[in-house]
Design a protein around this motif. Structure first.
Motif, PDB file in Angstrom:
ATOM      1  N   VAL A 114      14.520  72.197  26.704  1.00  0.00           N
ATOM      2  CA  VAL A 114      14.709  70.787  26.365  1.00  0.00           C
ATOM      3  C   VAL A 114      15.583  70.214  27.472  1.00  0.00           C
ATOM      4  CG1 VAL A 114      15.640  69.163  24.681  1.00  0.00           C
ATOM      5  CG2 VAL A 114      14.541  71.278  23.895  1.00  0.00           C
ATOM      6  N   VAL A 115      14.950  69.458  28.362  1.00  0.00           N
ATOM      7  CA  VAL A 115      15.652  68.927  29.532  1.00  0.00           C
ATOM      8  C   VAL A 115      15.148  67.534  29.845  1.00  0.00           C
ATOM      9  CG1 VAL A 115      16.011  71.200  30.589  1.00  0.00           C
ATOM     10  CG2 VAL A 115      13.995  69.885  31.190  1.00  0.00           C
ATOM     11  N   ALA A 116      15.917  66.837  30.631  1.00  0.00           N
ATOM     12  CA  ALA A 116      15.454  65.567  31.185  1.00  0.00           C
ATOM     13  C   ALA A 116      14.319  65.882  32.160  1.00  0.00           C
ATOM     14  CB  ALA A 116      16.594  64.855  31.900  1.00  0.00           C
ATOM     15  N   PRO A 117      13.291  65.053  32.205  1.00  0.00           N
ATOM     16  CA  PRO A 117      12.160  65.331  33.101  1.00  0.00           C
ATOM     17  C   PRO A 117      12.567  65.568  34.549  1.00  0.00           C
ATOM     18  CG  PRO A 117      11.594  63.543  31.627  1.00  0.00           C
ATOM     19  CD  PRO A 117      13.059  63.840  31.409  1.00  0.00           C
ATOM     20  N   GLY A 118      13.605  64.893  35.001  1.00  0.00           N
ATOM     21  CA  GLY A 118      14.056  65.072  36.378  1.00  0.00           C
ATOM     22  C   GLY A 118      14.527  66.480  36.673  1.00  0.00           C
ATOM     23  N   ALA A 119      15.023  67.188  35.670  1.00  0.00           N
ATOM     24  CA  ALA A 119      15.491  68.562  35.875  1.00  0.00           C
ATOM     25  C   ALA A 119      14.339  69.488  36.231  1.00  0.00           C
ATOM     26  CB  ALA A 119      16.214  69.065  34.631  1.00  0.00           C
ATOM     27  N   TYR A 126      12.505  60.466  41.137  1.00  0.00           N
ATOM     28  CA  TYR A 126      13.706  61.069  40.563  1.00  0.00           C
ATOM     29  C   TYR A 126      13.437  61.836  39.276  1.00  0.00           C
ATOM     30  CZ  TYR A 126      16.644  58.542  43.839  1.00  0.00           C
ATOM     31  OH  TYR A 126      17.229  58.082  44.982  1.00  0.00           O
ATOM     32  N   PHE A 127      12.496  61.349  38.456  1.00  0.00           N
ATOM     33  CA  PHE A 127      12.317  61.906  37.117  1.00  0.00           C
ATOM     34  C   PHE A 127      10.982  62.590  36.898  1.00  0.00           C
ATOM     35  CE2 PHE A 127      15.377  58.407  36.688  1.00  0.00           C
ATOM     36  CZ  PHE A 127      16.477  59.148  36.288  1.00  0.00           C
ATOM     37  N   ASN A 128      10.083  62.545  37.897  1.00  0.00           N
ATOM     38  CA  ASN A 128       8.805  63.225  37.824  1.00  0.00           C
ATOM     39  C   ASN A 128       7.978  62.819  36.598  1.00  0.00           C
ATOM     40  OD1 ASN A 128       7.023  64.979  39.092  1.00  0.00           O
ATOM     41  ND2 ASN A 128       7.608  66.688  37.805  1.00  0.00           N
ATOM     42  N   THR A 129       8.149  61.620  36.147  1.00  0.00           N
ATOM     43  CA  THR A 129       7.408  61.069  35.015  1.00  0.00           C
ATOM     44  C   THR A 129       7.365  59.553  35.189  1.00  0.00           C
ATOM     45  OG1 THR A 129       7.262  61.080  32.599  1.00  0.00           O
ATOM     46  CG2 THR A 129       9.456  60.862  33.533  1.00  0.00           C
ATOM     47  N   PRO A 130       6.337  58.892  34.677  1.00  0.00           N
ATOM     48  CA  PRO A 130       6.274  57.431  34.837  1.00  0.00           C
ATOM     49  C   PRO A 130       7.354  56.715  34.027  1.00  0.00           C
ATOM     50  CG  PRO A 130       4.219  58.295  33.915  1.00  0.00           C
ATOM     51  CD  PRO A 130       5.165  59.431  34.035  1.00  0.00           C
ATOM     52  N   LEU A 131       7.594  55.479  34.409  1.00  0.00           N
ATOM     53  CA  LEU A 131       8.517  54.640  33.637  1.00  0.00           C
ATOM     54  C   LEU A 131       8.066  54.583  32.175  1.00  0.00           C
ATOM     55  CD1 LEU A 131       8.940  51.625  36.057  1.00  0.00           C
ATOM     56  CD2 LEU A 131      10.799  52.997  35.162  1.00  0.00           C
ATOM     57  N   PRO A 132       9.006  54.528  31.247  1.00  0.00           N
ATOM     58  CA  PRO A 132       8.632  54.390  29.835  1.00  0.00           C
ATOM     59  C   PRO A 132       7.832  53.110  29.615  1.00  0.00           C
ATOM     60  CG  PRO A 132      10.958  54.921  30.056  1.00  0.00           C
ATOM     61  CD  PRO A 132      10.451  54.638  31.425  1.00  0.00           C
TER      62      PRO A 132
END
Length: 115
Positions: free
Chosen positions: A40-45, A104-110
């Motif tokens: 369970v981590v932030a996508p950026g990790a 930075y987060f390897n995922t699209p903006l919410p």
């Protein structure tokens, strides 16, 4: 926050064993070396984990929660506020802000950001 969420979710899945580490570096090392397969981590990790061991290719499977971000600035700065709104709107419309976020987060903006 992630610990609290996964602990609450475990009540519905008591067979799941939660392993806790003292810090992010230890958590990332466990993921990188294959000691753990889920986190369970932030996508950026995940970027750091994948950079350290691209063969494992960890990816976000679902979002447990998201955190709204804001820009802080002095209260009585209407020119700065207007410029900031202009920059955000321009870069949302062009897709540039999403590119920056992805880097930075390897995922699209919410979804719904900027509405």
């Amino acid at each position: 926050m992630g610990d609290r969420l996964i602990t609450a979710a475990q009540k519905e899945h008591p067979a799941v064993r939660i392993v806790r580490y003292d810090d992010d570096a230890s958590t990332n090392a466990a993921l990188t070396t294959g000691q753990q397969d889920y986190s369970v981590v932030a996508p950026g990790a995940l970027i750091a984990v994948n950079d350290a061991n691209p063969v494992r290719k960890m990816e976000a499977k679902f979002v447990m929660t998201s955190f709204p971000y804001a820009i802080g600035m002095p209260k009585d700065e209407p020119a700065l506020k207007a410029r900031m709104y202009e920059w955000v709107t321009k870069n949302l419309d062009s897709g540039k802000l999403n590119e920056i976020y992805m880097s930075y987060f390897n995922t699209p903006l919410p979804e719904g950001l900027g509405e």
